[in-house]
Design an enzyme around this catalytic site. Structure first.
Site, PDB file in Angstrom:
ATOM      1  N   THR A 169       0.869  -1.106   0.101  1.00  0.00           N
ATOM      2  CA  THR A 169      -0.184   0.101  -0.059  1.00  0.00           C
ATOM      3  C   THR A 169       0.861   1.376  -0.044  1.00  0.00           C
ATOM      4  O   THR A 169       1.937   1.208   0.359  1.00  0.00           O
ATOM      5  CB  THR A 169      -0.838   0.010   1.360  1.00  0.00           C
ATOM      6  OG1 THR A 169      -1.548  -1.280   1.327  1.00  0.00           O
ATOM      7  CG2 THR A 169      -1.878   1.144   1.711  1.00  0.00           C
ATOM      8  N   ARG A 197     -11.229 -10.109  -3.358  1.00  0.00           N
ATOM      9  CA  ARG A 197     -10.683  -9.668  -2.003  1.00  0.00           C
ATOM     10  C   ARG A 197     -10.432  -8.317  -1.702  1.00  0.00           C
ATOM     11  O   ARG A 197      -9.749  -7.523  -2.484  1.00  0.00           O
ATOM     12  CB  ARG A 197      -9.249 -10.385  -1.652  1.00  0.00           C
ATOM     13  CG  ARG A 197      -8.489 -10.128  -0.415  1.00  0.00           C
ATOM     14  CD  ARG A 197      -7.577  -9.265  -0.611  1.00  0.00           C
ATOM     15  NE  ARG A 197      -6.808  -9.095   0.663  1.00  0.00           N
ATOM     16  CZ  ARG A 197      -5.858  -8.197   0.835  1.00  0.00           C
ATOM     17  NH1 ARG A 197      -5.750  -7.136  -0.017  1.00  0.00           N
ATOM     18  NH2 ARG A 197      -5.220  -8.152   2.043  1.00  0.00           N
ATOM     19  N   GLY A 199      -8.795  -5.708   1.453  1.00  0.00           N
ATOM     20  CA  GLY A 199      -8.179  -5.585   2.575  1.00  0.00           C
ATOM     21  C   GLY A 199      -8.412  -4.433   3.401  1.00  0.00           C
ATOM     22  O   GLY A 199      -9.666  -4.026   3.308  1.00  0.00           O
ATOM     23  N   GLY A 221       0.637  -3.011   5.333  1.00  0.00           N
ATOM     24  CA  GLY A 221       0.975  -4.407   5.752  1.00  0.00           C
ATOM     25  C   GLY A 221       0.014  -5.468   5.281  1.00  0.00           C
ATOM     26  O   GLY A 221      -0.681  -5.433   4.639  1.00  0.00           O
ATOM     27  N   HIS A 222       0.041  -6.551   6.424  1.00  0.00           N
ATOM     28  CA  HIS A 222      -0.784  -7.723   5.934  1.00  0.00           C
ATOM     29  C   HIS A 222      -2.032  -7.210   6.248  1.00  0.00           C
ATOM     30  O   HIS A 222      -2.677  -6.965   7.544  1.00  0.00           O
ATOM     31  CB  HIS A 222      -0.339  -8.835   6.715  1.00  0.00           C
ATOM     32  CG  HIS A 222      -1.396  -9.968   6.469  1.00  0.00           C
ATOM     33  ND1 HIS A 222      -1.865 -10.519   7.438  1.00  0.00           N
ATOM     34  CD2 HIS A 222      -1.409 -10.486   5.400  1.00  0.00           C
ATOM     35  CE1 HIS A 222      -2.415 -11.685   6.924  1.00  0.00           C
ATOM     36  NE2 HIS A 222      -2.045 -11.710   5.558  1.00  0.00           N
ATOM     37  N   GLY A 223      -3.024  -7.035   5.294  1.00  0.00           N
ATOM     38  CA  GLY A 223      -4.275  -6.402   5.187  1.00  0.00           C
ATOM     39  C   GLY A 223      -5.151  -7.123   6.353  1.00  0.00           C
ATOM     40  O   GLY A 223      -5.984  -6.551   7.047  1.00  0.00           O
TER      41      GLY A 223
END
Length: 309
Positions: A169, A197, A199, A221-223
């Site tokens: 992002t 998908r 996030g 980061g990791h959604g």
């Protein structure tokens, strides 16, 4: 009030081949946002201007240069929010819009809604004269090659996030001379994600949040992990309890790591101009302008400075 501009270009294992371009990109975005603030522009205008710069830069995973889903398609998400009235706009799963952050702002300003998705977002964009690009116009040759590689070797999204194959992002936060804060976040998601998908990026309180009483945050980061802990709002909660921007960011990222084993990064600015750029991934490209000093970094503990001309 002293204006402050902070941007990030994604928290992930940025390979050396992308390092220089990533830092150059966030510096350009911070300068663009600061230029808006310097002439008395709003925090909202500043974060939009900064994010548009990164959406147009193929080194980042937002707009031009976005990664592809399992079907080899671009699906873009974005949010923008201002802290005076808590007005917000977001879009998700849009496919052929060059600057989703500006479409998100249009949702905020020209509809009674907060978020539009997929076909509806495109129909709205067309109705207000935002031009549609050809289907593959946002896809770079490099991304097409990487997608083919991942498809061939059946690489999963979690493996991608923890490797140098992932992208992430972009985002911005700002404080303007009137004391208003704003945030914006934009992304193409993560390579090989399922079709449809969504996030954290377009979700209020997760990918971003702005409130003049607390501050503004943009996350990366990791959604799925960020969604589970509503990271942006969690950080502002800790700031409301008296923590500095840096303390709140570090505490919240640590909590996310411990609670759901997720890595990420954030940029934060408080209503008084206190700011931070913090991450738990290998690298995060970031830049900030505060009192004509441009700060920037990529690796943990980096903080280089130069004067803004």
């Amino acid at each position: 009030m002293k204006p402050v501009m902070v941007v990030h270009g994604g928290a992930w294992a940025i390979p050396d081949a992308f390092a220089e371009a990533s830092v150059a990109g966030v510096k350009a975005a911070a300068r663009a946002g600061n230029a808006v603030l310097k002439i008395g522009g709003s925090a909202l205008d500043a974060v939009e201007a900064a994010v548009r710069i990164m959406e147009d830069d193929p080194v980042f995973d937002a707009g031009h240069g976005a990664v592809l889903n399992t079907d080899g398609e671009v699906e873009l998400d974005a949010i923008i929010m201002e802290g005076k009235t808590l007005a917000a706009g977001a879009v998700s799963s849009v496919r052929n819009i060059a600057n989703p952050v500006s479409l998100a702002r249009a949702v905020m300003e020209k509809t009674p809604h907060v978020m539009l998705t997929d076909r509806g977002a495109n129909q709205f964009a067309e109705s207000i004269g935002i031009s549609m690009l050809p289907t593959d116009a946002l896809v770079t040759e490099e991304e097409r090659r990487e997608w083919e590689h991942c498809k061939k070797y059946v690489v999963g999204v979690k493996e991608l996030f923890n490797s140098q194959w992932g992208h992430d992002t972009v985002g911005a936060v700002a404080l303007d001379s009137m004391g208003n804060v704003a945030c914006a976040t934009s992304t193409g998601g993560i390579r090989n994600k399922m079709v449809g998908r969504v996030g954290d990026s377009p979700i209020i309180g997760s990918g971003g949040y702005a409130d003049n009483k607390s501050g503004a945050v943009s996350c990366t980061g990791h959604g799925e992990s960020i969604l589970k802990v509503t990271l942006a709002r969690l950080i502002l909660f800790h700031m409301d309890q008296g923590r500095t921007a840096s303390e709140a960011a570090e505490h919240s990222l640590q909590y996310m790591g411990e609670r759901v084993q997720g890595g990420g990064g954030v940029i934060v600015v408080s209503p008084t101009g206190d700011w931070t750029a913090t991450f738990t991934t290998e690298r995060m490209a970031w830049a900030a302008v505060d009192e004509d000093v441009l700060s920037y970094g990529l690796n943990p503990k980096d903080k280089f400075t130069e004067t803004v001309n």
